[in-house]
Design a protein around this motif. Sequence first.
Motif, PDB file in Angstrom:
ATOM      1  N   MET A 111       0.829  -1.204   0.000  1.00 38.96           N
ATOM      2  CA  MET A 111       0.000   0.000   0.000  1.00 38.96           C
ATOM      3  C   MET A 111       0.866   1.258   0.000  1.00 38.96           C
ATOM      4  SD  MET A 111      -3.257   0.816   2.394  1.00 38.96           S
ATOM      5  CE  MET A 111      -4.101  -0.579   1.678  1.00 38.96           C
ATOM      6  N   PHE A 112       1.985   1.220   0.740  1.00 44.37           N
ATOM      7  CA  PHE A 112       2.895   2.368   0.738  1.00 44.37           C
ATOM      8  C   PHE A 112       3.479   2.586  -0.655  1.00 44.37           C
ATOM      9  CE2 PHE A 112       7.257   3.948   1.023  1.00 44.37           C
ATOM     10  CZ  PHE A 112       7.038   5.181   1.618  1.00 44.37           C
ATOM     11  N   GLY A 124       2.449  10.584  -0.329  1.00 43.54           N
ATOM     12  CA  GLY A 124       1.239   9.851  -0.702  1.00 43.54           C
ATOM     13  C   GLY A 124       1.233   8.448  -0.139  1.00 43.54           C
ATOM     14  N   GLY A 125       2.417   7.791  -0.150  1.00 44.13           N
ATOM     15  CA  GLY A 125       2.511   6.459   0.446  1.00 44.13           C
ATOM     16  C   GLY A 125       2.237   6.486   1.938  1.00 44.13           C
ATOM     17  N   PHE A 126       2.818   7.460   2.637  1.00 47.60           N
ATOM     18  CA  PHE A 126       2.570   7.580   4.078  1.00 47.60           C
ATOM     19  C   PHE A 126       1.098   7.868   4.364  1.00 47.60           C
ATOM     20  CE2 PHE A 126       7.204   8.391   4.495  1.00 47.60           C
ATOM     21  CZ  PHE A 126       7.467   7.441   5.481  1.00 47.60           C
ATOM     22  N   LEU A 127       0.478   8.684   3.536  1.00 44.70           N
ATOM     23  CA  LEU A 127      -0.929   9.024   3.742  1.00 44.70           C
ATOM     24  C   LEU A 127      -1.810   7.787   3.567  1.00 44.70           C
ATOM     25  CD1 LEU A 127      -2.802  11.384   4.359  1.00 44.70           C
ATOM     26  CD2 LEU A 127      -2.962  11.834   1.902  1.00 44.70           C
ATOM     27  N   SER A 128      -1.512   6.944   2.574  1.00 46.28           N
ATOM     28  CA  SER A 128      -2.287   5.714   2.360  1.00 46.28           C
ATOM     29  C   SER A 128      -2.176   4.778   3.562  1.00 46.28           C
ATOM     30  CB  SER A 128      -1.801   4.995   1.097  1.00 46.28           C
ATOM     31  OG  SER A 128      -2.113   5.728  -0.061  1.00 46.28           O
ATOM     32  N   VAL A 129      -0.939   4.581   4.037  1.00 47.58           N
ATOM     33  CA  VAL A 129      -0.722   3.679   5.174  1.00 47.58           C
ATOM     34  C   VAL A 129      -1.395   4.228   6.427  1.00 47.58           C
ATOM     35  CG1 VAL A 129       1.032   2.707   6.703  1.00 47.58           C
ATOM     36  CG2 VAL A 129       1.398   2.728   4.234  1.00 47.58           C
ATOM     37  N   LEU A 130      -1.304   5.533   6.628  1.00 47.76           N
ATOM     38  CA  LEU A 130      -1.928   6.144   7.798  1.00 47.76           C
ATOM     39  C   LEU A 130      -3.444   5.939   7.774  1.00 47.76           C
ATOM     40  CD1 LEU A 130      -0.715   7.712  10.176  1.00 47.76           C
ATOM     41  CD2 LEU A 130      -1.385   9.826   9.028  1.00 47.76           C
ATOM     42  N   VAL A 438      -5.725   3.859  -0.768  1.00 49.01           N
ATOM     43  CA  VAL A 438      -4.789   4.067  -1.864  1.00 49.01           C
ATOM     44  C   VAL A 438      -5.126   5.348  -2.617  1.00 49.01           C
ATOM     45  CG1 VAL A 438      -4.005   3.150  -4.090  1.00 49.01           C
ATOM     46  CG2 VAL A 438      -4.261   1.620  -2.131  1.00 49.01           C
ATOM     47  N   MET A 439      -6.404   5.567  -2.889  1.00 46.51           N
ATOM     48  CA  MET A 439      -6.816   6.751  -3.654  1.00 46.51           C
ATOM     49  C   MET A 439      -6.583   8.049  -2.883  1.00 46.51           C
ATOM     50  SD  MET A 439      -7.744   5.583  -6.552  1.00 46.51           S
ATOM     51  CE  MET A 439      -8.616   6.945  -7.325  1.00 46.51           C
ATOM     52  N   THR A 440      -6.557   7.967  -1.553  1.00 49.37           N
ATOM     53  CA  THR A 440      -6.294   9.160  -0.747  1.00 49.37           C
ATOM     54  C   THR A 440      -4.906   9.711  -1.028  1.00 49.37           C
ATOM     55  OG1 THR A 440      -7.717   8.241   0.980  1.00 49.37           O
ATOM     56  CG2 THR A 440      -6.327  10.066   1.610  1.00 49.37           C
ATOM     57  N   ALA A 441      -3.990   8.850  -1.473  1.00 46.30           N
ATOM     58  CA  ALA A 441      -2.623   9.287  -1.755  1.00 46.30           C
ATOM     59  C   ALA A 441      -2.576  10.391  -2.802  1.00 46.30           C
ATOM     60  CB  ALA A 441      -1.790   8.093  -2.226  1.00 46.30           C
ATOM     61  N   LEU A 442      -3.597  10.479  -3.645  1.00 45.46           N
ATOM     62  CA  LEU A 442      -3.606  11.502  -4.694  1.00 45.46           C
ATOM     63  C   LEU A 442      -3.608  12.917  -4.116  1.00 45.46           C
ATOM     64  CD1 LEU A 442      -6.168   9.875  -7.164  1.00 45.46           C
ATOM     65  CD2 LEU A 442      -3.695  10.044  -7.447  1.00 45.46           C
ATOM     66  N   LEU A 443      -4.024  13.040  -2.865  1.00 47.14           N
ATOM     67  CA  LEU A 443      -4.005  14.372  -2.243  1.00 47.14           C
ATOM     68  C   LEU A 443      -2.583  14.877  -2.056  1.00 47.14           C
ATOM     69  CD1 LEU A 443      -6.824  14.023   0.456  1.00 47.14           C
ATOM     70  CD2 LEU A 443      -6.928  15.233  -1.734  1.00 47.14           C
ATOM     71  N   ALA A 444      -1.608  13.978  -2.091  1.00 42.27           N
ATOM     72  CA  ALA A 444      -0.207  14.387  -1.955  1.00 42.27           C
ATOM     73  C   ALA A 444       0.445  14.657  -3.306  1.00 42.27           C
ATOM     74  CB  ALA A 444       0.582  13.313  -1.212  1.00 42.27           C
ATOM     75  N   THR A 460       1.173  22.099   4.157  1.00 39.22           N
ATOM     76  CA  THR A 460       0.396  22.568   5.312  1.00 39.22           C
ATOM     77  C   THR A 460      -1.012  21.980   5.285  1.00 39.22           C
ATOM     78  OG1 THR A 460       1.649  24.644   5.361  1.00 39.22           O
ATOM     79  CG2 THR A 460      -0.473  24.607   6.517  1.00 39.22           C
ATOM     80  N   LEU A 461      -1.612  21.942   4.086  1.00 38.79           N
ATOM     81  CA  LEU A 461      -2.947  21.356   3.964  1.00 38.79           C
ATOM     82  C   LEU A 461      -2.920  19.856   4.287  1.00 38.79           C
ATOM     83  CD1 LEU A 461      -4.177  23.114   0.677  1.00 38.79           C
ATOM     84  CD2 LEU A 461      -4.914  23.583   3.025  1.00 38.79           C
ATOM     85  N   ILE A 462      -1.860  19.165   3.843  1.00 37.40           N
ATOM     86  CA  ILE A 462      -1.727  17.734   4.154  1.00 37.40           C
ATOM     87  C   ILE A 462      -1.599  17.539   5.665  1.00 37.40           C
ATOM     88  CG2 ILE A 462      -0.272  15.683   3.890  1.00 37.40           C
ATOM     89  CD1 ILE A 462      -1.852  16.356   1.402  1.00 37.40           C
TER      90      ILE A 462
END
Length: 643
Positions: A111-112, A124-130, A438-444, A460-462
């Motif tokens: 997933m990362f 993006g990888g960290f955001l997906s795992v989180l 996984v799709m949340t990673a696109l925010l990064a 900052t938004l992330i």
Amino acid sequence: MGLYYSYYKTLIEASDLTEGMYKITHDNLTEYPSTINTVQRFTLYPEIFVAGFYRLYMSVMEYMELPTKQCWRVERGQNLLPVMSCEGLGDPMFFYVHIVWLMSGMTTMVMFAYGTFISESVAGGFLSVLCFFFNHGECTRVQFAPPLRESFAYPLFLWHMFTVTAYLTFLVGKENHQVNTENKDLLKKLFKGSSILLIVWMCGCTVAPLVTWQFSQFVLAIEAAAVFAMYALRVVNKYTLVVIMLGQGVGVTVAILALYGNVMLICSVYTCLLICVLVFVLILEPIFMRALNPSIRPFLAMALVVSLTVGFKIVVSQWLDNQDDGHILNLLLSKFTDYKDFHTLLYTCSEEFDFLPAMTLHKMTSTLLIPSVIVSLLLVNVYWLRTFLDLDVSWNGKRKKSSTFPAILFNTIMLVPFTVMAVLMMRLKLFFSPHLCVMTALLASRKCFWFLNRQEIHWTLIALLISGMSITGLKNLNEQHSIVGEYSNVELEELLLWVNSTTSRTAVFAGPMSVMANLMLSTRRPVVNHPHYESADLRRRTLKVYSTFSRKRAEEVYTILASMQVNYVVLEDSWCFRRPGIGCSLVDLWDTEDPDNRHRPPLCPSLVLKDAAPFQKVFINDMYVVLHLGAQYVELTMREYKI
């Protein structure tokens, strides 16, 4: 869980792995009196590999004379026998479960990598795992049911999707100018070393989930359909499509051989779809499609492939007389119509196969997972629209297209069937929830935030998003970590001890599917039914066994069970008296299956509380009753002699 673990137990208790393999491929305990190949039927390669690693580990440790486990005697009180409890990789169960934990860790690793790839950012990888950790209870049930197939197969399927995503990025970007490659040139490219390596890698990525979980074929079929739809819409070129489909086709062939010719896989929609796509692309399309209007060509291509796939599957299934996946169509019919039968009700009355509860959506919304995905999809669509409307063109006169466009489009398309699957059957949120992560990673991705002039504002938004997620996410993590306890089922233990001490090792048992799996695991007695319901023959067997919970006459049920060579039948108290919901007790299910007997009283309560004749009660405790099928009479056959 008990069913799958029993084969691992067989493999490690055999004198060597070869003998263990022979026992599980010539098994006469699981569906007595039939002898079946359980590897072919139940995709037992996880147990085979874990057993092999366990035997290797024990051999090395014994050679080095190192300890492998620590055991102690546990006094349980309440007149219960003491038990031995062990920790360490030398304990078979401890070893098995830790392999499952490693596979779960692989899910996080993939997933990362997945999130990093599609967002082109490590963040993006960290955001997906989180997101996965914050929504862990909604993304997996490995912590509650380790031996289930999904525990082994899901990380392998996730890796397969990641591989397809990578192919769509690199191959489409590299070969985009050859969307309509001629077959002659295409064959030359396929026989190059790089193409062969790509096909072999895709083959391996396909084999792994297919030999570890029977359900993988259905999800891989959806994935293949998504790739073909992108080809029909001219997002994917022919070379990329053929490499992906050919690699998966070879993978299916290898999987069929590894599963000893698994008929359900041979007749699957996935196998038929791969064949029909390749036939269409290599044979039919050059002949028929180019003469058509380009505006209707994509839709006609998709309709033609769907029609060919359905027709081919029907022909192959009839030819091989296979109905193992027929219950899936009936299950879907029951979701959209008033259709119902015994088997569909047995599924839909279970919470796992009910519609997705609103509470699940609420939980994933409170961690900002669903809102984050909605925002990411909106930003991606705005970015795509901006790209297509951009007046700048590349040197060859074509509009610029992001190299990640096919990959993101593929994952966006896959989110649609995953959502439908989860809504229809709660258990299938296994695919939906992690894909949201996984799709949340696109925010990064900087491409999604092209309108921000400074990168510091984006980060900052992330950071604000992660802070908002953490409010509920950390609470969810603490709840997961607070689940501590021990398992105790005294009534089942009493039943198993009685079976071991009282009955013959050749005594044949029937009863509730879950009880039969544990009975076979702990006593090694043959059973006639079990929980693996993906077999038409097993469904027929279970229907006969469950006649003990119907309104039929006791004599009729006795005859049915005797014809199956059953010696003992186990009744579970809750199955006789519990009312789980309107229309969901076993008597209600039988009223649907056998309406002619609706006027009769239920049989099971009578067998438990009253005289069980023609059965004989031989065991009873607070939860279970065991009935013995003794011989009622002896029939003597007289011969005629002529003098």
